[in-house]
Write an enzyme that holds these catalytic residues in place. Structure first.
Site, PDB file in Angstrom:
ATOM      1  N   CYS A  95      48.661  68.690  34.963  1.00 22.41           N
ATOM      2  CA  CYS A  95      48.233  69.322  33.710  1.00 22.41           C
ATOM      3  C   CYS A  95      48.523  68.417  32.519  1.00 22.41           C
ATOM      4  CB  CYS A  95      48.949  70.665  33.538  1.00 22.41           C
ATOM      5  SG  CYS A  95      48.564  71.469  31.970  1.00 22.41           S
ATOM      6  N   CYS A  97      49.858  70.101  29.365  1.00 22.75           N
ATOM      7  CA  CYS A  97      51.273  70.497  29.452  1.00 22.75           C
ATOM      8  C   CYS A  97      52.191  69.285  29.313  1.00 22.75           C
ATOM      9  CB  CYS A  97      51.588  71.140  30.807  1.00 22.75           C
ATOM     10  SG  CYS A  97      50.352  72.295  31.386  1.00 22.75           S
ATOM     11  N   ASP A  98      51.844  68.193  29.960  1.00 19.68           N
ATOM     12  CA  ASP A  98      52.822  67.119  30.148  1.00 19.68           C
ATOM     13  C   ASP A  98      52.481  65.798  29.475  1.00 19.68           C
ATOM     14  OD1 ASP A  98      54.311  68.847  31.740  1.00 19.68           O
ATOM     15  OD2 ASP A  98      53.175  68.335  33.534  1.00 19.68           O
TER      16      ASP A  98
END
Ligand code: NAP
Length: 325
Positions: free
Chosen positions: A148, A151-152
């Site tokens: 993701c 997200c990261d």
């Protein structure tokens, strides 16, 4: 979408196993649905599934969930959500549904341990990012391996990373990651991309994106303490094996919605995402609602899943009020 109203039949389950609302899944969607239905006095039962807490439990730091200015570890965020729903009387059981019967009301849900009946059902079973099934990926997930970018990506500022895949997701994730990384190399198993023309062109035009064609990653090299150092590559055309230095690996080879259990009973799109009556969460079976990634192939964020979980709870509450008084 036409909505079918299942037959009603007397509940054969012991009274303790008959619930007004049962929620399948315990990620942000399921637990938010539990929070709202519990606060509406519906005493929901959450059947957590095989991965309590869902996909966030395989990430490390979560920095994009509102309310946590310092960030929070994914597993801790989910533990807190679970505590919050229990505070309002939701029951949470570490059981996974193995069979559902949505043809009759109350609906029947069978786990390996018990059989339950529900007047209303909320499906929040999520999706699973596809991984390559290669050494290193599971051990290093959250320590340099991710599925993701939203997200990261932030954790890869000024680093050199790779994205695996050749579809729209890979193009989108790689393009997004160039905001942080100094270089993003897309590794694709063929020489032709599956992605749409416009997404390809955007990626080709990005000077920070490089390409490795006809190749698969066979191993991710690194440690949790020291991070990722390289990937092992195998060229499918030449048969050559090589090592490619990198500091991060993003899988973008698609997601699988966890909806096989409902196949043939709930309307889904051609790849298995549950269809709901937007902007609500009603499925084609009256009294069955769906939320989170199981019904969303576009946004797939914890906060959007939580949002649809809230909608499903409100929809279920209103539906129960109309049909069960
Ligand atoms: P996808 O279209 O199925 O593409 C998956 C890619 O990963 C393909 O290039 C595939 O290679 C590769 N792949 C699959 N398994 C692999 C493996 N084990 N090892 C190495 N490579 C592997 O999936 P997606 O990109 O996630 O897109 C899913 C859907 O969402 C699509 O309909 C897409 O259009 C849509 N989407 C749209 C947008 C947008 O418009 N903004 C953004 C993201 C996704 P092959 O090509 O060789 O099969």
């Amino acid at each position: 979408m036409s909505i079918s109203a299942p037959e009603t039949s007397p509940s054969a389950a012991p009274p303790a196993n008959h619930h007004k609302v049962i929620i399948l899944g315990s990620g942000p969607a399921g637990l938010t649905a539990a929070l709202y239905t519990a606060r509406a006095d519906l005493a929901p039962l959450v059947l957590e599934g095989n991965q309590p807490g869902g996909q966030l439990t395989i990430t490390t730091e979560v920095e994009n969930f509102p309310g946590f200015p310092e960030g929070i570890l994914g597993p801790e965020l989910m533990d807190r959500m679970r505590e919050q729903v229990k505070r309002f009387g939701a029951k949470v059981k570490f059981e996974a549904a193995v069979e559902v019967d949505l043809s009759q009301r109350p609906f029947t849900i069978r786990t390996d341990e018990d059989t339950y009946r529900a007047d209303a059902l909320i499906l929040a079973t999520g999706a699973t990012a596809k991984l390559g099934g290669i050494p290193g990926e599971t051990h290093l997930m959250g320590y340099g391996v991710s599925a993701c970018a939203t997200c990261d990506g932030f954790f890869f500022r000024d680093k050199e990373i790779v994205v695996i895949g050749g579809g729209d997701s890979a193009m989108e994730e790689a393009t997004y990651l160039t905001k942080f990384a100094s270089k993003v190399t897309i590794i694709h198993r063929r020489r032709e991309l599956r992605a749409s023309r416009i997404m390809q062109e955007r990626a080709f035009a990005n000077p920070k994106i490089a390409w490795i064609w006809d190749s698969v990653v066979t191993e991710i090299v690194g440690t949790r303490e020291g991070g990722i150092t390289a990937v092992q590559l195998h060229n499918l055309q030449t048969g050559e094996d090589s090592t490619f230095a990198t500091q991060g690996v993003f899988f973008a080879i698609g997601h699988t919605p966890n909806t096989a259990l409902f196949q043939g009973q709930i309307e889904m799109n051609e790849v298995g995402y549950i269809q709901v009556q937007e902007p609500g969460t009603q499925t084609n079976v009256a009294g069955v609602f769906a939320c989170g990634d199981a019904a969303d192939h576009i946004y797939r964020q914890a906060v959007t899943a939580a949002g649809t979980g809230c909608r499903a709870a409100i929809d279920a509450e209103r539906w129960l009020q109309e049909h069960h008084g």
